[in-house]
Design a protein around this motif. Structure first.
Motif, PDB file in Angstrom:
ATOM      1  N   VAL A 164       0.860  -1.179   0.000  1.00  0.00           N
ATOM      2  CA  VAL A 164       0.000   0.000   0.000  1.00  0.00           C
ATOM      3  C   VAL A 164       0.897   1.229   0.000  1.00  0.00           C
ATOM      4  CG1 VAL A 164      -1.782   1.277   1.248  1.00  0.00           C
ATOM      5  CG2 VAL A 164      -1.840  -1.226   1.206  1.00  0.00           C
ATOM      6  N   GLY A 165       0.829   1.992  -1.099  1.00  0.00           N
ATOM      7  CA  GLY A 165       1.659   3.182  -1.250  1.00  0.00           C
ATOM      8  C   GLY A 165       2.603   3.033  -2.421  1.00  0.00           C
ATOM      9  N   ALA A 166       2.484   3.946  -3.408  1.00  0.00           N
ATOM     10  CA  ALA A 166       3.296   3.862  -4.619  1.00  0.00           C
ATOM     11  C   ALA A 166       4.303   5.000  -4.703  1.00  0.00           C
ATOM     12  CB  ALA A 166       2.408   3.847  -5.858  1.00  0.00           C
ATOM     13  N   GLY A 167       4.839   5.413  -3.547  1.00  0.00           N
ATOM     14  CA  GLY A 167       5.974   6.320  -3.540  1.00  0.00           C
ATOM     15  C   GLY A 167       7.250   5.534  -3.738  1.00  0.00           C
ATOM     16  N   PRO A 168       8.407   6.167  -3.595  1.00  0.00           N
ATOM     17  CA  PRO A 168       9.670   5.454  -3.808  1.00  0.00           C
ATOM     18  C   PRO A 168       9.829   4.211  -2.933  1.00  0.00           C
ATOM     19  CG  PRO A 168      10.064   7.811  -3.712  1.00  0.00           C
ATOM     20  CD  PRO A 168       8.626   7.605  -3.329  1.00  0.00           C
ATOM     21  N   THR A 169       9.365   4.283  -1.678  1.00  0.00           N
ATOM     22  CA  THR A 169       9.513   3.131  -0.781  1.00  0.00           C
ATOM     23  C   THR A 169       8.688   1.951  -1.260  1.00  0.00           C
ATOM     24  OG1 THR A 169       9.984   4.546   1.114  1.00  0.00           O
ATOM     25  CG2 THR A 169       9.192   2.329   1.586  1.00  0.00           C
ATOM     26  N   GLY A 170       7.401   2.177  -1.532  1.00  0.00           N
ATOM     27  CA  GLY A 170       6.547   1.093  -1.984  1.00  0.00           C
ATOM     28  C   GLY A 170       6.997   0.513  -3.310  1.00  0.00           C
ATOM     29  N   LEU A 171       7.401   1.380  -4.219  1.00  0.00           N
ATOM     30  CA  LEU A 171       7.854   0.912  -5.530  1.00  0.00           C
ATOM     31  C   LEU A 171       9.131   0.089  -5.411  1.00  0.00           C
ATOM     32  CD1 LEU A 171       7.244   4.209  -7.549  1.00  0.00           C
ATOM     33  CD2 LEU A 171       5.850   2.123  -7.641  1.00  0.00           C
ATOM     34  N   ALA A 172      10.066   0.535  -4.564  1.00  0.00           N
ATOM     35  CA  ALA A 172      11.317  -0.210  -4.395  1.00  0.00           C
ATOM     36  C   ALA A 172      11.075  -1.562  -3.729  1.00  0.00           C
ATOM     37  CB  ALA A 172      12.311   0.611  -3.580  1.00  0.00           C
ATOM     38  N   ALA A 173      10.164  -1.602  -2.756  1.00  0.00           N
ATOM     39  CA  ALA A 173       9.830  -2.881  -2.119  1.00  0.00           C
ATOM     40  C   ALA A 173       9.236  -3.839  -3.138  1.00  0.00           C
ATOM     41  CB  ALA A 173       8.867  -2.651  -0.957  1.00  0.00           C
TER      42      ALA A 173
ATOM     43  N   LEU B 133       1.297  -7.860   4.186  1.00  0.00           N
ATOM     44  CA  LEU B 133       0.881  -6.503   3.841  1.00  0.00           C
ATOM     45  C   LEU B 133       2.015  -5.544   4.183  1.00  0.00           C
ATOM     46  CD1 LEU B 133      -1.207  -4.264   3.135  1.00  0.00           C
ATOM     47  CD2 LEU B 133      -2.010  -4.429   5.521  1.00  0.00           C
ATOM     48  N   VAL B 134       2.439  -4.746   3.210  1.00  0.00           N
ATOM     49  CA  VAL B 134       3.499  -3.761   3.418  1.00  0.00           C
ATOM     50  C   VAL B 134       2.881  -2.366   3.456  1.00  0.00           C
ATOM     51  CG1 VAL B 134       5.571  -2.696   2.434  1.00  0.00           C
ATOM     52  CG2 VAL B 134       5.270  -5.188   2.332  1.00  0.00           C
ATOM     53  N   GLY B 135       3.078  -1.667   4.561  1.00  0.00           N
ATOM     54  CA  GLY B 135       2.622  -0.293   4.682  1.00  0.00           C
ATOM     55  C   GLY B 135       3.730   0.654   4.261  1.00  0.00           C
ATOM     56  N   ALA B 136       3.578   1.229   3.064  1.00  0.00           N
ATOM     57  CA  ALA B 136       4.522   2.225   2.561  1.00  0.00           C
ATOM     58  C   ALA B 136       3.729   3.477   2.191  1.00  0.00           C
ATOM     59  CB  ALA B 136       5.276   1.679   1.350  1.00  0.00           C
ATOM     60  N   ASP B 137       2.725   3.776   3.014  1.00  0.00           N
ATOM     61  CA  ASP B 137       1.740   4.805   2.682  1.00  0.00           C
ATOM     62  C   ASP B 137       1.914   6.092   3.479  1.00  0.00           C
ATOM     63  OD1 ASP B 137       1.037   3.141   4.824  1.00  0.00           O
ATOM     64  OD2 ASP B 137      -1.103   3.407   4.542  1.00  0.00           O
ATOM     65  N   GLY B 138       3.169   6.415   3.830  1.00  0.00           N
ATOM     66  CA  GLY B 138       3.471   7.727   4.344  1.00  0.00           C
ATOM     67  C   GLY B 138       3.242   7.923   5.827  1.00  0.00           C
ATOM     68  N   MET B 139       3.507   9.160   6.283  1.00  0.00           N
ATOM     69  CA  MET B 139       3.508   9.418   7.719  1.00  0.00           C
ATOM     70  C   MET B 139       2.114   9.323   8.339  1.00  0.00           C
ATOM     71  SD  MET B 139       4.306  13.490   7.994  1.00  0.00           S
ATOM     72  CE  MET B 139       3.257  14.731   7.245  1.00  0.00           C
ATOM     73  N   ARG B 140       1.068   9.455   7.535  1.00  0.00           N
ATOM     74  CA  ARG B 140      -0.295   9.267   8.052  1.00  0.00           C
ATOM     75  C   ARG B 140      -0.817   7.883   7.672  1.00  0.00           C
ATOM     76  NH1 ARG B 140       0.250  14.609   6.652  1.00  0.00           N
ATOM     77  NH2 ARG B 140      -0.209  16.107   8.315  1.00  0.00           N
TER      78      ARG B 140
ATOM     79  N   ARG C 140       4.052  19.729   6.456  1.00  0.00           N
ATOM     80  CA  ARG C 140       4.262  19.675   7.900  1.00  0.00           C
ATOM     81  C   ARG C 140       4.669  18.260   8.270  1.00  0.00           C
ATOM     82  NH1 ARG C 140       1.858  23.873  10.788  1.00  0.00           N
ATOM     83  NH2 ARG C 140       0.565  25.289   9.551  1.00  0.00           N
ATOM     84  N   LEU C 141       5.502  18.149   9.293  1.00  0.00           N
ATOM     85  CA  LEU C 141       5.859  16.816   9.756  1.00  0.00           C
ATOM     86  C   LEU C 141       6.271  16.852  11.222  1.00  0.00           C
ATOM     87  CD1 LEU C 141       9.172  16.962   9.856  1.00  0.00           C
ATOM     88  CD2 LEU C 141       8.991  16.354   7.452  1.00  0.00           C
TER      89      LEU C 141
ATOM     90  N   ILE D 159      -0.327   0.065  15.425  1.00  0.00           N
ATOM     91  CA  ILE D 159       1.064   0.316  15.774  1.00  0.00           C
ATOM     92  C   ILE D 159       1.225   1.778  16.182  1.00  0.00           C
ATOM     93  CG2 ILE D 159       3.438   0.348  14.912  1.00  0.00           C
ATOM     94  CD1 ILE D 159       2.623  -1.869  12.950  1.00  0.00           C
ATOM     95  N   GLY D 160       1.806   2.006  17.342  1.00  0.00           N
ATOM     96  CA  GLY D 160       2.004   3.361  17.836  1.00  0.00           C
ATOM     97  C   GLY D 160       3.040   4.113  17.019  1.00  0.00           C
ATOM     98  N   PHE D 161       2.967   5.456  17.101  1.00  0.00           N
ATOM     99  CA  PHE D 161       3.842   6.317  16.309  1.00  0.00           C
ATOM    100  C   PHE D 161       4.161   7.545  17.153  1.00  0.00           C
ATOM    101  CE2 PHE D 161       4.384   8.871  12.189  1.00  0.00           C
ATOM    102  CZ  PHE D 161       5.545   8.215  11.813  1.00  0.00           C
TER     103      PHE D 161
END
Length: 387
Positions: free
Chosen positions: A11-20, A154-161, A262-263, A170-172
């Motif tokens: 889940v998430g098609a940014g650089p992390t998800g695509l590389a995974a 399931l791989v969570g590569a869907d960003g800070m939110r 913002r982060l 999972i806590g953050f």
């Protein structure tokens, strides 16, 4: 259309998800990538790919096509207006990628997507995850409209939110729970600064990153009290006037695009909860100082993809615990490094002379410069893994 099942759902098609996904596909794993956006963003935050990241991308056949699209930067500088406080050369790095590659995140995503398409990996848009049920055999993910996908992992590569992280419970958290505001823009400037090196300007009001990109473009990233939704020419010129060179000031010629974000400085409590695994901003977010965020995410991704492929090939599940055990300390180290760089910029005036002297002393000592280069390039992570 969504499949009913897959070995790995990313889940998430940014650089992390695509590389995974690319790492898994190279190993013959059935992987599906989904993203909530109907198209990839044309603009992006990250503008640098460091040496260790290039080494990891080379493992999955993505380094060379990316290098062809980027600009090589042989050094990194830290400045206080016109004074160069620290120069960090990369030519001493123990790697064939003895530079930082300056390239837009959008180009990185384009290269990785092209590699996946060539392998026939589905990248499905727009699908927004709404629910998650986990059992001993895997995960069932629900999307808008009620469609479900069954996945062994399931791989969570869907960003800070991250919805994956939240649904998995999972806590953050982190030492700094306050939000930080940033302005970023791609611009054209008339400037005396070298066009082959990144400059981090330390200013009392906050850091300013000046990063050259191909085709004469410069990426600006600045920590600010409250960033406007659409920074204009006057606003960005004021930032350059306040924080950039003074004797030969930059003059803004054109704003190609500008935005804000913002982060927080936070790290996931764990990178694994049963069949759910986190990577990238879903597991760690921090200041952009030093350009570490996307790089750490891609390194996460290749590690995770390799580990998952080993498990699916018959390796023990405990290998996934090893992934989680490796990645969280790496995230802690990078978050701490980025935070220290940000704090260096915002020291009160009374402490700036001592800071500047310290940085100049570091710059004059080759072993110290080399240690900073190892940290910036990410190659210190390689040494920790090998150790």
């Amino acid at each position: 259309m969504l499949p009913t099942s897959t070995d790995v759902l990313v889940v998430g098609a940014g650089p992390t998800g695509l590389a995974a996904a690319l790492t898994l596909a190279r190993r013959g794993v059935a992987v599906t990538v989904v993203d909530r956006l109907d198209r990839p963003p044309a603009t992006s935050r990250a503008a640098v790919v460091h040496a260790y990241t290039l080494e990891e991308l080379d493992r999955i056949g993505a380094a060379d096509p990316l290098i062809e699209r980027g600009l090589r930067s042989p050094r990194f500088t830290v400045r206080d207006r016109d004074r160069v406080l620290l120069t960090v050369p990369f030519h001493t790095l123990p790697t064939r990628y003895d530079y930082a590659l300056m390239v837009s995140q959008a180009v990185t995503e384009e290269v990785l997507t092209g590699q996946l398409t060539a392998l026939g990996v589905p990248l499905l848009r727009p699908y927004r995850m709404t629910g998650l049920a986990v059992d001993a055999a895997g995960a069932t993910v629900t999307f808008d409209g009620g469609a479900t996908v069954r996945a062994r992992y399931l791989v969570g590569a869907d960003g800070m939110r991250s919805t994956v992280r939240q649904q998995a419970g999972i806590g953050f958290s982190g030492p700094n729970d306050g939000e930080e505001s940033y302005t970023l823009a791609d611009v054209r400037v008339s400037s005396a600064l070298p066009r082959d090196q990144v400059a981090l300007f330390l200013a009392r009001s906050g850091p300013l990153v000046w990063a050259p990109l191909p085709d004469g473009v410069v990426r600006l990233v600045a920590a600010v009290d409250e960033a406007p939704a659409e920074p204009d020419v006057a606003y960005l010129q004021a930032l350059l006037d306040e924080r950039g060179p003074a004797r030969r000031p930059d003059r803004l010629v054109e704003v190609l695009w500008a935005s804000r974000f913002r982060l927080h400085h936070r790290i996931a409590d764990t990178f694994r909860a049963g069949p759910v695994l986190l990577a990238g901003d879903a597991g760690h977010v921090h200041s952009p100082a030093g350009g570490q965020g996307m790089n750490l995410g891609i390194v996460d991704a290749v590690d995770l993809g390799t580990t998952l492929a080993d498990v699916l090939a018959g390796g023990p599940e405990t290998l996934l615990d090893g992934y989680a055990a490796r990645r969280r300390p790496m995230a802690e180290a990078v978050v701490g490094f980025a935070d220290r760089l940000t704090r260096l910029a915002t020291l009160p005036p009374s402490r700036r002379p001592a800071r500047n002297l310290l940085l100049r002393l570091l710059s004059a000592v080759p072993p110290a410069r080399h240690r900073v280069a190892m940290r910036l390039s990410g190659l210190d992570q390689r040494e920790r893994v090998a150790g």
